[in-house]
Every structure is written in structure tokens, then in C-alpha cells.
Design a protein around this motif. Structure first.
Motif, short mmCIF file in Angstrom:
data_model
loop_
_atom_site.label_atom_id
_atom_site.label_comp_id
_atom_site.label_asym_id
_atom_site.label_seq_id
_atom_site.Cartn_x
_atom_site.Cartn_y
_atom_site.Cartn_z
N ALA A 1 7.64 6.16 3.38
CA ALA A 1 7.41 5.37 2.16
C ALA A 1 8.02 6.07 0.96
O ALA A 1 8.58 5.42 0.06
CB ALA A 1 5.92 5.14 1.95
N GLY A 2 7.95 7.39 0.90
CA GLY A 2 8.57 8.14 -0.18
C GLY A 2 10.09 8.01 -0.18
O GLY A 2 10.71 7.88 -1.24
N GLY B 1 3.74 8.16 4.95
CA GLY B 1 3.97 8.58 3.56
C GLY B 1 5.35 9.14 3.34
O GLY B 1 5.99 8.88 2.31
N GLY C 1 5.42 10.35 -2.15
CA GLY C 1 5.38 9.33 -1.10
C GLY C 1 4.15 9.43 -0.23
O GLY C 1 3.51 8.42 0.09
N ILE C 2 3.78 10.64 0.13
CA ILE C 2 2.59 10.83 0.96
C ILE C 2 1.33 10.45 0.20
O ILE C 2 0.48 9.70 0.70
CB ILE C 2 2.52 12.29 1.47
CG1 ILE C 2 3.68 12.54 2.45
CG2 ILE C 2 1.19 12.57 2.13
CD1 ILE C 2 3.86 13.98 2.83
N TRP D 1 -0.36 8.98 9.13
CA TRP D 1 -0.37 8.72 7.69
C TRP D 1 0.66 9.59 6.98
O TRP D 1 1.31 9.16 6.03
CB TRP D 1 -1.75 8.96 7.10
CG TRP D 1 -2.63 7.78 7.25
CD1 TRP D 1 -3.63 7.62 8.16
CD2 TRP D 1 -2.58 6.57 6.49
NE1 TRP D 1 -4.20 6.39 8.00
CE2 TRP D 1 -3.58 5.72 6.98
CE3 TRP D 1 -1.78 6.12 5.45
CZ2 TRP D 1 -3.80 4.46 6.47
CZ3 TRP D 1 -2.01 4.86 4.93
CH2 TRP D 1 -3.01 4.05 5.44
N ALA E 1 1.82 1.03 1.33
CA ALA E 1 2.26 2.43 1.21
C ALA E 1 3.48 2.54 0.32
O ALA E 1 3.55 3.43 -0.54
CB ALA E 1 2.55 3.01 2.59
N SER F 1 1.16 6.65 -0.31
CA SER F 1 0.72 5.87 0.84
C SER F 1 -0.80 5.86 0.94
O SER F 1 -1.40 4.83 1.26
CB SER F 1 1.33 6.40 2.13
OG SER F 1 0.81 7.66 2.47
N PHE F 2 -1.42 6.98 0.64
CA PHE F 2 -2.89 7.02 0.62
C PHE F 2 -3.45 6.15 -0.50
O PHE F 2 -4.39 5.39 -0.30
CB PHE F 2 -3.39 8.45 0.48
CG PHE F 2 -3.30 9.26 1.74
CD1 PHE F 2 -4.20 9.07 2.77
CD2 PHE F 2 -2.31 10.21 1.88
CE1 PHE F 2 -4.11 9.81 3.93
CE2 PHE F 2 -2.22 10.96 3.04
CZ PHE F 2 -3.11 10.76 4.07
N SER G 1 3.72 4.30 -3.39
CA SER G 1 4.72 5.33 -3.66
C SER G 1 5.57 4.96 -4.88
O SER G 1 5.88 5.83 -5.70
CB SER G 1 5.63 5.51 -2.45
OG SER G 1 4.89 5.96 -1.35
N THR H 1 8.79 13.65 -1.91
CA THR H 1 8.13 13.53 -0.62
C THR H 1 6.61 13.56 -0.78
O THR H 1 5.89 12.74 -0.19
CB THR H 1 8.58 14.66 0.32
OG1 THR H 1 9.99 14.60 0.47
CG2 THR H 1 7.92 14.52 1.68
#
Length: 90
Positions: A13-14, A10, A36-37, A6, A68, A40-41, A72, A33
Motif C-alpha cells: 500500500a505504501g 502495508g 504505508g504500513i 498486514w 489500506a 494500512s492499519f 496510506s 514504507t
């Protein structure tokens, strides 16, 4: 998928969200960053709640990647709206 997967998802995705929305962000690379993380969650959680789609177990599932990246993008836009875009000169 484990927590490390994950985090990697993320991070990627970021980066994709940053490419889709170029410009300097108030938080810099580290802030983007983290967005992005977290995105994604949030994207995964929203897809399970709103779309009633279970979280896939496969790292390469396209729907998981879309969720995700969308999460983001939403968080990056909200972050820029709340804290400003450093491209603007005062």
C-alpha cells in the motif's frame, strides 16, 4: 490475517501510495514504507469504525486493499503537509 500479512499489505500500500503521489518525501524510502504500513492499519481501523465493515480474513479482499491504500494516501499527504515536500526549493 496475521501480522506479517498486514505488514506486507502495508508495504505494498505504501508503494502504491508513492506511485500515486510521486515526488521526494522528507523521510525517503524508509519513511514512505513506514507511512504505508501505518496507513494500512489506520485505513483498516477507520473502515471498521466509520463504515461499520468488519476486517476481512482474506488477504485478497478488494475492500481491504482500498482501505489500506486510502489510509496510506491520507498519511502521506498529511506527512507532506506537516514536514514539507522536498521538491520545493528554498
Amino acid at each position: 490475517m496475521g501480522i506479517v500479512s498486514w505488514l506486507v499489505l502495508g508495504l505494498i500500500a505504501g508503494v502504491v501510495a508513492k506511485v500515486l503521489l510521486p515526488g521526494r518525501d522528507p523521510g525517503g524510502l524508509v519513511g514512505t514504507t513506514l507511512i504505508g504500513i501505518i496507513g494500512s492499519f489506520v485505513g483498516g481501523w477507520l473502515s471498521t469504525k466509520i463504515l461499520d465493515k468488519p476486517i476481512p480474513k482474506d488477504f485478497y479482499d478488494p475492500s481491504m486493499w482500498i482501505a489500506a491504500i486510502a489510509g496510506s494516501l491520507v498519511l502521506l499527504i498529511a506527512y507532506r503537509l506537516l514536514f514539507g515536500n522536498s521538491r520545493e526549493r528554498h
